[in-house]
Write a protein that holds these residues in place. Structure first.
Motif, PDB file in Angstrom:
ATOM      1  N   SER A  11       0.822  -1.213   0.000  1.00  0.00           N
ATOM      2  CA  SER A  11       0.000   0.000   0.000  1.00  0.00           C
ATOM      3  C   SER A  11       0.854   1.260   0.000  1.00  0.00           C
ATOM      4  O   SER A  11       0.542   2.227  -0.696  1.00  0.00           O
ATOM      5  CB  SER A  11      -0.942  -0.003   1.209  1.00  0.00           C
ATOM      6  OG  SER A  11      -1.885  -1.040   1.091  1.00  0.00           O
ATOM      7  N   ALA A  40      -8.187   4.037  -6.834  1.00  0.00           N
ATOM      8  CA  ALA A  40      -7.379   2.822  -6.775  1.00  0.00           C
ATOM      9  C   ALA A  40      -6.010   3.041  -6.138  1.00  0.00           C
ATOM     10  O   ALA A  40      -5.504   2.147  -5.463  1.00  0.00           O
ATOM     11  CB  ALA A  40      -7.202   2.247  -8.181  1.00  0.00           C
ATOM     12  N   CYS A  84      -7.845   3.358  -1.847  1.00  0.00           N
ATOM     13  CA  CYS A  84      -7.797   1.919  -1.570  1.00  0.00           C
ATOM     14  C   CYS A  84      -6.545   1.488  -0.793  1.00  0.00           C
ATOM     15  O   CYS A  84      -6.658   0.663   0.119  1.00  0.00           O
ATOM     16  CB  CYS A  84      -7.950   1.117  -2.855  1.00  0.00           C
ATOM     17  SG  CYS A  84      -9.639   1.206  -3.518  1.00  0.00           S
ATOM     18  N   LEU A 135      -7.170   2.011   2.895  1.00  0.00           N
ATOM     19  CA  LEU A 135      -8.064   0.990   3.447  1.00  0.00           C
ATOM     20  C   LEU A 135      -7.335  -0.337   3.627  1.00  0.00           C
ATOM     21  O   LEU A 135      -7.484  -1.012   4.653  1.00  0.00           O
ATOM     22  CB  LEU A 135      -9.278   0.802   2.532  1.00  0.00           C
ATOM     23  CG  LEU A 135     -10.242   1.977   2.435  1.00  0.00           C
ATOM     24  CD1 LEU A 135     -11.282   1.734   1.345  1.00  0.00           C
ATOM     25  CD2 LEU A 135     -10.911   2.239   3.772  1.00  0.00           C
ATOM     26  N   ILE A 136      -6.545  -0.727   2.643  1.00  0.00           N
ATOM     27  CA  ILE A 136      -5.827  -2.000   2.695  1.00  0.00           C
ATOM     28  C   ILE A 136      -4.801  -1.994   3.822  1.00  0.00           C
ATOM     29  O   ILE A 136      -4.704  -2.955   4.592  1.00  0.00           O
ATOM     30  CB  ILE A 136      -5.169  -2.312   1.341  1.00  0.00           C
ATOM     31  CG1 ILE A 136      -6.260  -2.580   0.298  1.00  0.00           C
ATOM     32  CG2 ILE A 136      -4.222  -3.509   1.447  1.00  0.00           C
ATOM     33  CD1 ILE A 136      -5.761  -2.573  -1.130  1.00  0.00           C
ATOM     34  N   THR A 167     -10.592  -5.000   2.983  1.00  0.00           N
ATOM     35  CA  THR A 167      -9.335  -5.312   2.301  1.00  0.00           C
ATOM     36  C   THR A 167      -9.519  -5.973   0.945  1.00  0.00           C
ATOM     37  O   THR A 167      -8.961  -5.512  -0.053  1.00  0.00           O
ATOM     38  CB  THR A 167      -8.466  -6.204   3.208  1.00  0.00           C
ATOM     39  OG1 THR A 167      -8.319  -5.548   4.465  1.00  0.00           O
ATOM     40  CG2 THR A 167      -7.104  -6.441   2.592  1.00  0.00           C
ATOM     41  N   ALA A 182     -11.173  -3.610  -1.461  1.00  0.00           N
ATOM     42  CA  ALA A 182     -10.284  -2.499  -1.816  1.00  0.00           C
ATOM     43  C   ALA A 182      -9.172  -2.932  -2.764  1.00  0.00           C
ATOM     44  O   ALA A 182      -8.609  -2.099  -3.479  1.00  0.00           O
ATOM     45  CB  ALA A 182      -9.693  -1.873  -0.553  1.00  0.00           C
ATOM     46  N   CYS A 183      -8.865  -4.223  -2.806  1.00  0.00           N
ATOM     47  CA  CYS A 183      -7.849  -4.711  -3.748  1.00  0.00           C
ATOM     48  C   CYS A 183      -8.354  -4.692  -5.188  1.00  0.00           C
ATOM     49  O   CYS A 183      -7.553  -4.548  -6.122  1.00  0.00           O
ATOM     50  CB  CYS A 183      -7.422  -6.133  -3.381  1.00  0.00           C
ATOM     51  SG  CYS A 183      -6.333  -6.238  -1.958  1.00  0.00           S
ATOM     52  N   PRO A 188     -10.139  -2.482  -7.172  1.00  0.00           N
ATOM     53  CA  PRO A 188      -9.801  -1.348  -8.054  1.00  0.00           C
ATOM     54  C   PRO A 188      -8.311  -1.279  -8.392  1.00  0.00           C
ATOM     55  O   PRO A 188      -7.942  -0.938  -9.519  1.00  0.00           O
ATOM     56  CB  PRO A 188     -10.235  -0.119  -7.253  1.00  0.00           C
ATOM     57  CG  PRO A 188     -11.266  -0.622  -6.309  1.00  0.00           C
ATOM     58  CD  PRO A 188     -10.841  -2.026  -5.967  1.00  0.00           C
TER      59      PRO A 188
END
Length: 135
Positions: free
Chosen positions: A25, A65, A69, A72-73, A79, A82-83, A85
């Protein structure tokens, strides 16, 4: 798997997933997401638009993305969702925008795909900000 083995492995797996989530991330956030937010006007003139959606929509999708995201990840929130996008944007970049790149040219993108597909498959692990359910 015996109770002793599972007790020994789970903390290491959770630590590995935490490291994978945070490191992956941070890479995509710092290299791609943050510059798009900080230099939005400039990025509008540079962003590829392979599907003809227009630069604003394409840039907003990339910001979702590559900026939202990853936060969030890293936190372990939504999780797997969110992966998606990130995986989508990376696949578009590697297959539609830069199809002429060799594996060596696109190795950063392919490695990010490996990281975020792995996280999407494995989930966040137990070490995350909130929630006890699988996401």
């Amino acid at each position: 798997m015996t109770k002793t083995t599972s007790s020994f492995l789970l903390p290491q797996v959770d630590l590995g997933l935490l490291f994978l989530r945070v490191a992956g991330s941070c890479m995509i956030f710092y290299v791609h997401g943050l510059p798009k937010v900080l230099h939005y006007a400039h990025e509008l003139t540079q962003i590829e638009d392979p599907f003809g959606l227009g630069p604003h929509l394409s840039l907003l999708a990339a910001i979702l993305a590559e900026f939202i995201c990853p936060i969030l990840i890293a936190a372990g929130l939504f999780t797997r969702l969110a992966c998606l996008p990130i995986i989508g944007v990376l696949l578009v970049a590697m297959l539609a925008v830069h199809p002429d790149w060799s594996i060596a040219d696109g190795q950063f993108g392919w490695l990010l795909l490996v990281i975020f597909i792995s996280i999407a498959i494995a989930g966040p692990g137990r070490w995350r900000l909130a929630g006890s359910g699988k996401n």
